[in-house]
Design a protein around this motif. Structure first.
Motif, short mmCIF file in Angstrom:
data_model
loop_
_atom_site.label_atom_id
_atom_site.label_comp_id
_atom_site.label_asym_id
_atom_site.label_seq_id
_atom_site.Cartn_x
_atom_site.Cartn_y
_atom_site.Cartn_z
N ARG A 163 0.82 -1.21 0.00
CA ARG A 163 0.00 0.00 0.00
C ARG A 163 0.85 1.26 0.00
NH1 ARG A 163 -2.37 -1.16 4.25
NH2 ARG A 163 -1.25 0.16 5.74
N GLU A 164 1.93 1.25 0.78
CA GLU A 164 2.80 2.42 0.89
C GLU A 164 3.95 2.41 -0.11
OE1 GLU A 164 4.03 2.37 4.97
OE2 GLU A 164 2.00 2.73 5.75
N GLN A 165 3.97 1.39 -0.99
CA GLN A 165 5.00 1.28 -2.02
C GLN A 165 6.40 1.29 -1.40
OE1 GLN A 165 4.28 4.24 -5.04
NE2 GLN A 165 2.13 3.71 -5.24
N THR A 166 6.54 0.58 -0.29
CA THR A 166 7.80 0.55 0.44
C THR A 166 8.83 -0.33 -0.23
OG1 THR A 166 6.56 0.87 2.49
CG2 THR A 166 8.83 0.09 2.70
N VAL A 167 8.38 -1.48 -0.77
CA VAL A 167 9.29 -2.41 -1.42
C VAL A 167 8.72 -2.78 -2.79
CG1 VAL A 167 10.08 -3.37 0.78
CG2 VAL A 167 8.20 -4.48 -0.44
N GLY A 168 9.62 -3.20 -3.68
CA GLY A 168 9.20 -3.63 -5.00
C GLY A 168 8.83 -5.10 -5.05
N GLY A 169 9.33 -5.88 -4.09
CA GLY A 169 9.05 -7.31 -4.05
C GLY A 169 9.60 -7.89 -2.76
N VAL A 170 9.25 -9.15 -2.49
CA VAL A 170 9.65 -9.76 -1.22
C VAL A 170 10.23 -11.16 -1.44
CG1 VAL A 170 7.99 -8.48 0.14
CG2 VAL A 170 7.34 -10.71 -0.79
N LEU A 171 11.10 -11.55 -0.51
CA LEU A 171 11.60 -12.92 -0.43
C LEU A 171 10.74 -13.65 0.59
CD1 LEU A 171 15.43 -12.13 -0.27
CD2 LEU A 171 14.14 -12.98 -2.26
N LEU A 172 10.15 -14.77 0.18
CA LEU A 172 9.24 -15.52 1.05
C LEU A 172 10.01 -16.70 1.65
CD1 LEU A 172 6.29 -15.78 2.00
CD2 LEU A 172 5.89 -17.27 0.02
N SER A 173 10.17 -16.69 2.98
CA SER A 173 10.99 -17.70 3.65
C SER A 173 10.14 -18.66 4.47
CB SER A 173 12.02 -17.02 4.56
OG SER A 173 11.38 -16.32 5.61
#
Length: 338
Positions: A118-128
């Motif tokens: 929502r806040e456009q903080t990251v472009g993508g995530v690593l799912l662990s």
């Protein structure tokens, strides 16, 4: 007009929230007819391209990772330190940074993902820490946040996986022990719900069956030294103790070695011990532990590389690291005569 939610659009269109995400973001995974229907219903509810519920996220210079484990468990785990070293190494080759946050629960983890998107903080995530029946891949798809899974392969076109070949490594371990004459092997595994635990268990069972190791079995622990030691003591004092122990990480293996020696057993004269991941711990104890060497730093670096390509709109797929190798040291030997 109030902006519609993904749930509202999905309910009106009669499709999943993931399908809404694919349709509104122009991603593959739904038919053109479904895409047209979803977009039209979304417009009727007040959605507009570029400014509505599923606007395209601008590319952030940051990537994200949420860890749903106690901080104390991470600081004492060599695997995590090596993983982060690989992630940092790959990040150093570009301008991206890593935003990492701990979450006390899975619901809190999903809340972080929603806020980041929502806040456009990251472009993508690593799912662990993938789990059996994990709902997070579908939920991330519904959120519309690009992700790469650490582990697998999952076989999902919308969620590429970066993985290490634990199946091949497990087969190699049991073939080595069988060659030394071991027929009674206990594997001290990680938590049963984890995806990687099931992967190794399936490989362990298949290899034991093929090699005729009728007394090979798996017991579950929690990756800590204390529980590894307690588990080793329990199986080594049983009526028919194993001649070899295989641990799912090196911390448990060190605990198991200390427990065996505390019982007055000689390693490897009385029992052989094998560790997983081969951190420096394996070479500091005596005897030094035979261990599976997995390319953990490469694993972390590769995950960042694949996620970058996904965020940039490139073609990505499930990707395997280089093959793990087995380091033979003083903790393994031929089966003792009893």
């Amino acid at each position: 007009m109030k902006r519609p939610t993904v749930r509202e659009i999905a309910a009106r269109a009669g499709v999943s929230q993931g399908a809404v995400s694919y349709a509104l973001n122009g991603r593959r995974g739904v038919s053109e007819a479904t895409r047209h229907r979803v977009v039209e219903i979304a417009r009727q509810l007040g959605w507009t391209p570029g400014g509505g519920t599923h606007r395209h996220v601008r590319r952030s210079a940051a990537l994200g990772m949420v860890v749903n484990r106690p901080a104390a468990a991470l600081t004492g785990e060599p695997f995590f330190s090596e993983l982060m070293a690989g992630i940092r190494r790959e990040l150093a080759t570009g301008s991206a940074s890593l935003l990492m946050q701990a979450a006390p629960s899975r619901s809190a983890e999903l809340g972080i993902y929603r806020r980041w998107h929502r806040e456009q903080t990251v472009g993508g995530v690593l799912l662990s820490d993938l789990r059996i029946g994990d709902t997070r891949p579908d939920e991330l798809a519904a959120i519309g946040l690009p992700a790469v899974a650490l582990g697998g392969p999952l076989g999902r076109s919308d969620l590429p996986s970066v993985w290490m070949n634990d199946r091949q490594a497990m087969r190699g371990v049991l073939e080595y022990l069988a060659g030394l004459g071991h027929r009674s092997v206990v594997r001290v595994a990680g938590p049963e719900p984890l995806w990687q635990t099931r992967t190794r268990t399936e490989a362990f069972v298949a290899a034991a069956d093929r090699l005729g190791l009728a007394n090979a079995r798996t017991v579950h622990a929690d990756y800590t030294e204390e529980v590894g030691a307690d588990t080793a003591r329990r199986v080594l004092t049983a009526k028919r103790p194993p001649t070899a122990l295989v641990f799912d990480n090196d911390v448990m293996a060190v605990g198991g070695l200390m427990a065996a020696q505390g019982l007055g057993l000689a390693v490897p004269a009385d029992v052989s011990i094998i560790a997983w991941d081969d951190s420096v711990l394996c070479r500091l104890v005596r005897p030094a532990l035979s261990a599976v060497q997995r390319p953990i730093a490469e694993f972390g670096a590769l995950a960042v590389s694949v996620l970058r390509r996904k965020v940039d709109g490139g073609s990505v797929a499930d990707t395997c690291t280089s093959t793990p190798v087995f380091a033979v040291r003083g903790s393994t030997g031929r089966v003792p005569r009893r």
